[in-house]
Motif scaffolding. Sequence first.
Motif, PDB file in Angstrom:
ATOM      1  N   LEU A 152      -4.297  -6.584  -0.775  1.00  0.00           N
ATOM      2  CA  LEU A 152      -5.779  -6.598  -1.290  1.00  0.00           C
ATOM      3  C   LEU A 152      -6.602  -5.443  -0.767  1.00  0.00           C
ATOM      4  CD1 LEU A 152      -6.445 -10.593  -0.044  1.00  0.00           C
ATOM      5  CD2 LEU A 152      -6.335  -9.660  -2.639  1.00  0.00           C
ATOM      6  N   ALA A 153      -6.058  -5.071   0.416  1.00  0.00           N
ATOM      7  CA  ALA A 153      -6.772  -3.878   0.953  1.00  0.00           C
ATOM      8  C   ALA A 153      -6.382  -2.457   0.052  1.00  0.00           C
ATOM      9  CB  ALA A 153      -6.279  -3.241   2.498  1.00  0.00           C
ATOM     10  N   ALA A 154      -5.154  -2.652  -0.508  1.00  0.00           N
ATOM     11  CA  ALA A 154      -4.822  -1.413  -1.241  1.00  0.00           C
ATOM     12  C   ALA A 154      -5.620  -1.623  -2.587  1.00  0.00           C
ATOM     13  CB  ALA A 154      -3.371  -1.574  -1.597  1.00  0.00           C
TER      14      ALA A 154
ATOM     15  N   THR B  70      -0.957 -10.639  -0.416  1.00  0.00           N
ATOM     16  CA  THR B  70      -0.976 -10.417   1.254  1.00  0.00           C
ATOM     17  C   THR B  70      -2.205  -9.450   1.592  1.00  0.00           C
ATOM     18  OG1 THR B  70       0.192  -8.295   1.016  1.00  0.00           O
ATOM     19  CG2 THR B  70       1.537 -10.232   1.140  1.00  0.00           C
ATOM     20  N   PRO B  71      -2.622  -9.514   2.616  1.00  0.00           N
ATOM     21  CA  PRO B  71      -3.799  -8.661   3.211  1.00  0.00           C
ATOM     22  C   PRO B  71      -3.923  -6.982   2.868  1.00  0.00           C
ATOM     23  CG  PRO B  71      -3.418 -10.206   4.720  1.00  0.00           C
ATOM     24  CD  PRO B  71      -2.181 -10.330   3.954  1.00  0.00           C
ATOM     25  N   ASP B  72      -2.607  -6.561   2.977  1.00  0.00           N
ATOM     26  CA  ASP B  72      -2.246  -5.310   2.952  1.00  0.00           C
ATOM     27  C   ASP B  72      -2.356  -4.966   1.324  1.00  0.00           C
ATOM     28  OD1 ASP B  72       0.157  -6.507   2.602  1.00  0.00           O
ATOM     29  OD2 ASP B  72       1.251  -4.758   2.922  1.00  0.00           O
TER      30      ASP B  72
ATOM     31  N   PRO C 299       0.801  -1.044  -0.077  1.00  0.00           N
ATOM     32  CA  PRO C 299       0.056  -0.072   0.075  1.00  0.00           C
ATOM     33  C   PRO C 299       1.021   1.343   0.013  1.00  0.00           C
ATOM     34  CG  PRO C 299      -0.330  -1.397   1.966  1.00  0.00           C
ATOM     35  CD  PRO C 299       0.825  -2.034   1.319  1.00  0.00           C
TER      36      PRO C 299
ATOM     37  N   GLN D  87      -7.405  -5.126  -8.800  1.00  0.00           N
ATOM     38  CA  GLN D  87      -8.740  -5.209  -8.805  1.00  0.00           C
ATOM     39  C   GLN D  87      -9.099  -5.742 -10.066  1.00  0.00           C
ATOM     40  OE1 GLN D  87     -10.356  -5.187  -5.739  1.00  0.00           O
ATOM     41  NE2 GLN D  87     -11.599  -6.369  -7.078  1.00  0.00           N
TER      42      GLN D  87
ATOM     43  N   ARG E  56      -8.588  -2.801  -3.166  1.00  0.00           N
ATOM     44  CA  ARG E  56     -10.096  -2.418  -3.026  1.00  0.00           C
ATOM     45  C   ARG E  56     -10.236  -0.909  -2.788  1.00  0.00           C
ATOM     46  NH1 ARG E  56     -10.053  -7.319  -0.067  1.00  0.00           N
ATOM     47  NH2 ARG E  56      -9.476  -6.275   2.104  1.00  0.00           N
ATOM     48  N   ALA E  57      -9.072  -0.290  -2.239  1.00  0.00           N
ATOM     49  CA  ALA E  57      -9.254   1.123  -1.887  1.00  0.00           C
ATOM     50  C   ALA E  57      -8.817   2.007  -3.071  1.00  0.00           C
ATOM     51  CB  ALA E  57      -8.132   1.512  -0.801  1.00  0.00           C
TER      52      ALA E  57
ATOM     53  N   HIS F 278      -4.502   0.580  -8.483  1.00  0.00           N
ATOM     54  CA  HIS F 278      -3.342  -0.046  -8.126  1.00  0.00           C
ATOM     55  C   HIS F 278      -2.830  -1.336  -8.751  1.00  0.00           C
ATOM     56  CE1 HIS F 278      -1.452  -3.219  -5.426  1.00  0.00           C
ATOM     57  NE2 HIS F 278      -1.211  -2.160  -4.538  1.00  0.00           N
TER      58      HIS F 278
END
Length: 193
Positions: A70-72, A66-68, A5, A52, A74-75, A79
Motif C-alpha cells: 500500500l505504501a509503495a 500488505t502495508p508495504d 516495494p 493505486q 501511494r508513493a 506500481h
Amino acid sequence: MSTPPTPPQPTDTSAEARARRALADAVREIEHHVAAAGWDAPVRVFALVRTQSALDAEPGLADQLTPDVLAAARADDQHLTSIEQEGLPAAEDLEQLLGGLTWPPTVDGAAVTVERVVLPPGVEEDLPADPDQALAALLAHPQRQDVRLAVGVLRNGPAWCAVRTRAHDSDDAVGQGPDLVPGLVEAVRATLA
C-alpha cells in the motif's frame, strides 16, 4: 499478488522509467511466486493493474494488500499488482491460448509464465521430422535445458522477461531483460491490442 516495494532506483523518475521499473518488479515477483511452486507447471497468466488505480476503483482491495505494498502504491502511481487468471480457456498450445485472450481497458498489462525445453543452436536441425519422434529425441537429448519464461508487457509498450533454468534453479541466477524472448513478448502484447 503484488510486488513488494522497490529499493531506491536510479534518478530517472519519468513516468516511462517508473513504468519500466514497476513492470520489471512485477515480472520478477511473478517468476519468484511461480518458482515457489516447483517445476513441471502449466502455463499461468496474470493481469497487471496499476495498484493505486485499482484501489481507487475498489477500496476494499486495501484489506488484501500488505502495508508495504500500500505504501509503495501511494508513493508511485506506476506500481503494479498482478492478478492470476484462473479458469483459462482450453487450448492446444500457448499460441492458441494467447490468441484467444483479450483484456478490458482497466487492465494495464499482462504476463505469462511457461516452461520450455531448449537445445543449443544447430541441434534442432538434427531432430526427426516426425513430431512424436522429435519430442522423444528432444526430451532425451543430453544438452537439453529446461527453462521457465516469465514475460510481462504493459499496454503502453514496455516489456520485461525473466528466465530461470532448472540446472541453475536459484533466485540469484534468473536472467532478466526487456527482450530476452521477443516472440513471446509480441504474443503477450497482442493480447492487449
